[in-house]
Scaffold this motif. Sequence first.
Motif, PDB file in Angstrom:
ATOM      1  N   LEU A  12       0.804  -1.165   0.081  1.00  0.00           N
ATOM      2  CA  LEU A  12      -0.114   0.053  -0.020  1.00  0.00           C
ATOM      3  C   LEU A  12       0.929   1.348  -0.147  1.00  0.00           C
ATOM      4  O   LEU A  12       0.620   2.084  -0.606  1.00  0.00           O
ATOM      5  CB  LEU A  12      -0.863   0.110   1.250  1.00  0.00           C
ATOM      6  CG  LEU A  12      -2.188  -0.694   1.045  1.00  0.00           C
ATOM      7  CD1 LEU A  12      -3.042  -0.722   2.575  1.00  0.00           C
ATOM      8  CD2 LEU A  12      -3.046   0.017  -0.031  1.00  0.00           C
ATOM      9  N   ASP A  15       3.895   3.041  -3.403  1.00  0.00           N
ATOM     10  CA  ASP A  15       3.445   3.776  -4.613  1.00  0.00           C
ATOM     11  C   ASP A  15       3.733   5.140  -4.306  1.00  0.00           C
ATOM     12  O   ASP A  15       3.150   5.793  -3.280  1.00  0.00           O
ATOM     13  CB  ASP A  15       1.910   3.391  -4.836  1.00  0.00           C
ATOM     14  CG  ASP A  15       1.633   4.088  -6.009  1.00  0.00           C
ATOM     15  OD1 ASP A  15       1.388   3.664  -7.039  1.00  0.00           O
ATOM     16  OD2 ASP A  15       0.789   5.348  -5.774  1.00  0.00           O
ATOM     17  N   THR A  17       2.301   8.005  -5.621  1.00  0.00           N
ATOM     18  CA  THR A  17       0.883   8.868  -5.515  1.00  0.00           C
ATOM     19  C   THR A  17       0.400   8.360  -4.102  1.00  0.00           C
ATOM     20  O   THR A  17       0.002   9.686  -3.693  1.00  0.00           O
ATOM     21  CB  THR A  17      -0.184   8.326  -6.571  1.00  0.00           C
ATOM     22  OG1 THR A  17       0.587   8.712  -7.871  1.00  0.00           O
ATOM     23  CG2 THR A  17      -1.391   8.951  -6.401  1.00  0.00           C
ATOM     24  N   ARG A  18       0.172   7.491  -3.766  1.00  0.00           N
ATOM     25  CA  ARG A  18      -0.374   6.921  -2.388  1.00  0.00           C
ATOM     26  C   ARG A  18       0.538   7.678  -1.215  1.00  0.00           C
ATOM     27  O   ARG A  18      -0.046   8.239  -0.148  1.00  0.00           O
ATOM     28  CB  ARG A  18      -0.605   5.433  -2.173  1.00  0.00           C
ATOM     29  CG  ARG A  18      -1.736   5.057  -2.980  1.00  0.00           C
ATOM     30  CD  ARG A  18      -2.306   3.639  -2.545  1.00  0.00           C
ATOM     31  NE  ARG A  18      -1.282   2.587  -2.806  1.00  0.00           N
ATOM     32  CZ  ARG A  18      -0.984   1.863  -3.938  1.00  0.00           C
ATOM     33  NH1 ARG A  18      -1.915   2.033  -4.909  1.00  0.00           N
ATOM     34  NH2 ARG A  18      -0.104   0.850  -3.855  1.00  0.00           N
ATOM     35  N   PHE A  21      -0.306  11.217  -1.005  1.00  0.00           N
ATOM     36  CA  PHE A  21      -1.469  11.632  -0.278  1.00  0.00           C
ATOM     37  C   PHE A  21      -1.300  11.224   1.297  1.00  0.00           C
ATOM     38  O   PHE A  21      -1.935  12.207   1.890  1.00  0.00           O
ATOM     39  CB  PHE A  21      -2.608  10.496  -0.668  1.00  0.00           C
ATOM     40  CG  PHE A  21      -2.952  10.401  -2.063  1.00  0.00           C
ATOM     41  CD1 PHE A  21      -2.879  11.651  -2.895  1.00  0.00           C
ATOM     42  CD2 PHE A  21      -3.836   9.310  -2.638  1.00  0.00           C
ATOM     43  CE1 PHE A  21      -3.264  11.820  -4.149  1.00  0.00           C
ATOM     44  CE2 PHE A  21      -4.153   9.726  -3.754  1.00  0.00           C
ATOM     45  CZ  PHE A  21      -3.993  10.866  -4.830  1.00  0.00           C
ATOM     46  N   THR A  47      -7.001   9.043  -8.561  1.00  0.00           N
ATOM     47  CA  THR A  47      -7.145   9.231  -7.185  1.00  0.00           C
ATOM     48  C   THR A  47      -8.047   8.457  -6.501  1.00  0.00           C
ATOM     49  O   THR A  47      -7.861   7.994  -5.523  1.00  0.00           O
ATOM     50  CB  THR A  47      -7.550  10.827  -6.926  1.00  0.00           C
ATOM     51  OG1 THR A  47      -6.491  11.592  -7.825  1.00  0.00           O
ATOM     52  CG2 THR A  47      -7.715  11.088  -5.376  1.00  0.00           C
ATOM     53  N   HIS A  50      -6.951   5.005  -5.958  1.00  0.00           N
ATOM     54  CA  HIS A  50      -5.766   4.845  -4.987  1.00  0.00           C
ATOM     55  C   HIS A  50      -6.489   5.469  -3.527  1.00  0.00           C
ATOM     56  O   HIS A  50      -6.014   4.353  -2.507  1.00  0.00           O
ATOM     57  CB  HIS A  50      -4.487   5.914  -5.080  1.00  0.00           C
ATOM     58  CG  HIS A  50      -3.765   5.523  -6.268  1.00  0.00           C
ATOM     59  ND1 HIS A  50      -2.834   4.477  -6.257  1.00  0.00           N
ATOM     60  CD2 HIS A  50      -3.374   6.270  -7.148  1.00  0.00           C
ATOM     61  CE1 HIS A  50      -2.386   4.489  -6.998  1.00  0.00           C
ATOM     62  NE2 HIS A  50      -2.371   5.508  -7.958  1.00  0.00           N
ATOM     63  N   LEU A  51      -7.144   5.998  -3.494  1.00  0.00           N
ATOM     64  CA  LEU A  51      -7.873   6.114  -1.946  1.00  0.00           C
ATOM     65  C   LEU A  51      -8.894   5.006  -1.741  1.00  0.00           C
ATOM     66  O   LEU A  51      -8.724   4.644  -0.524  1.00  0.00           O
ATOM     67  CB  LEU A  51      -8.836   7.808  -2.092  1.00  0.00           C
ATOM     68  CG  LEU A  51      -8.087   8.991  -2.360  1.00  0.00           C
ATOM     69  CD1 LEU A  51      -9.061  10.041  -2.510  1.00  0.00           C
ATOM     70  CD2 LEU A  51      -7.227   9.206  -1.250  1.00  0.00           C
ATOM     71  N   LYS A  53      -8.001   1.936  -2.379  1.00  0.00           N
ATOM     72  CA  LYS A  53      -7.067   0.784  -1.697  1.00  0.00           C
ATOM     73  C   LYS A  53      -6.508   1.537  -0.024  1.00  0.00           C
ATOM     74  O   LYS A  53      -6.476   0.448   0.642  1.00  0.00           O
ATOM     75  CB  LYS A  53      -5.760   0.677  -2.559  1.00  0.00           C
ATOM     76  CG  LYS A  53      -6.121   0.239  -3.911  1.00  0.00           C
ATOM     77  CD  LYS A  53      -4.848   0.052  -4.855  1.00  0.00           C
ATOM     78  CE  LYS A  53      -5.375  -0.618  -6.218  1.00  0.00           C
ATOM     79  NZ  LYS A  53      -3.996  -0.598  -6.999  1.00  0.00           N
ATOM     80  N   LEU A  54      -6.270   2.635   0.064  1.00  0.00           N
ATOM     81  CA  LEU A  54      -5.806   3.022   1.203  1.00  0.00           C
ATOM     82  C   LEU A  54      -7.008   3.063   2.242  1.00  0.00           C
ATOM     83  O   LEU A  54      -6.796   2.623   3.487  1.00  0.00           O
ATOM     84  CB  LEU A  54      -5.393   4.495   1.193  1.00  0.00           C
ATOM     85  CG  LEU A  54      -4.045   4.705   0.483  1.00  0.00           C
ATOM     86  CD1 LEU A  54      -3.829   6.146   0.249  1.00  0.00           C
ATOM     87  CD2 LEU A  54      -2.952   4.324   1.077  1.00  0.00           C
TER      88      LEU A  54
END
Length: 231
Positions: A12, A15, A17-18, A21, A47, A50-51, A53-54
């Motif tokens: 997680l 990455d 981008t993550r 964030f 976005t 990715h959100l 997944k988080l």
Amino acid sequence: MAAHDLAALAALLADETRAAFLLALLDGRAWTAGELARHARVAPSTTSEHLGKLVAGGLLAEERQGRHRYVRLADSGVAHLVEDLAARAEPVRKDAPRSLRAASAGHAMARGRTCYDHLAGRLGITITEAMTGRGLLRQDTGFALTDGGVEWFTALGIALEPTRRRPIARGCLDWTERRPHLAGVAGAALCRHALDAGWCVRIGSERAVKVTGTGEHALRDTLGIEPETIR
């Protein structure tokens, strides 16, 4: 925790981008997906993926207000995890800032910033060391407020409300200073007081904070911190 779970957590975080964030959300606020997309310079569809997944991985909590979707770090433990990883990752790359604006923002963050809900950077370290030097905080056997430290908070009118999930005092490794600053219930309460009392103000769109004239006087009077050390 099983090896599979640890690997899933690492995936997680692995990455860019993550990671962007999570670093942005260290300011303790809830952000919209659009704000995070602009911050990371990625498409809204990217976005959202990715959100998702988080949130599914337990690193972010989601709130909806009308048509808006807000996300924030799930809890202080996630903030500590991200900050600790940042402290260990920082020496790997030493790229020069790409612009004067980026350099100025970097200097401001190093001087003073919020780490989720407590003070970090040179400001946070200076306060932590001043409290330790005055016998308000112990670091020799882990972080702990002394009786004098509890009285100091009380004298300032700062309430400390213990919780089962969070210690009163905790050391958090500072990624710019490489030393621990004060976190936990006490760190959060002190940061909140500093902002509410006008000792510090937020600057720019990042997590940077600046000590005001009022704050310089307060920190000198209460902790013996000379203004030039935190400018």
